[in-house]
Design a protein around this motif. Sequence first.
Motif: not given
Lengths: 121, 158
Positions: A93-98, B99-109
Amino acid sequence: MNPKRCAACRYLRRRCPKDCVFSPYFPPNNPEKFACVHRIYGAGNVSKMLQQLPVQTRAEAVESLCFEATCRIEDPVYGCAGMISLLQTQIQKTESFLARTQAEITVAQIKHSQNQHSEFM
Amino acid sequence: MPGCIFAPYFPPEEPHKFANVHKIFGASNVTKLLNELLPHQREDAVNSLAYEAEARVRDPVYGCIGSISYFQRQVHRLQKELDAANADLVHYGLSTSTPGNVVDLVFQPQPFPPQPLNPVYRLSGASPVMTQQPRGTGGSYGTFLPWNNGHDQQGGNM
């Protein structure tokens, strides 16, 4: 024999020998770590895997086994393969947006240079 | 043998599949795992176990974690490129049409060993592009099951 049994030997209810393969990686103050790994892989399989590795790589191997076992307990169907799947989806999806954004930039650059050209005329 | 729990998932023409799974997890552990699942979940469970087992056989130290780490780095790199591209769009006086709504997958730590006991999904826009799959229920991952994409998708080692 270790004066204090490691978490693995305590869990397995056995003596903890001095050369216990588990004891450097499963300290007695973290019993859940071994319980988790044992539940998914079994003590025998973990022991075999560790014995086949050079000593300097065993700590990392244990951490990765713990991670995968935790993922499997949380998601019994997909385990950490599910995580890989989500990451691959996110990459796509990020590649597509990019690609879309870069196309928009190209259009904007063309319009910008056309505007500049018409101003000189 | 009739009633064999493995039979539907380990065809005789794929002997390595069971061999890997047995080597890493053990037959009795796999039986226990499958018995705890609903029948319609077992095929995906077996395929994911086979995928993990093969990854572990190929990389006895990191197993699947090598792939996860590789893909996480890719996600971060792509997100940075997207942020830079959006900044360029703004420079041209355009609002970001993605859309700028790409979901980030953030792992902590962070970083490895990642301990995503509770992976955090950070939304950077109005609505998620993808929804968080329900954990532990075998929610569908659509077509992006790693064992469908071939082993090239496993990525490099750490």
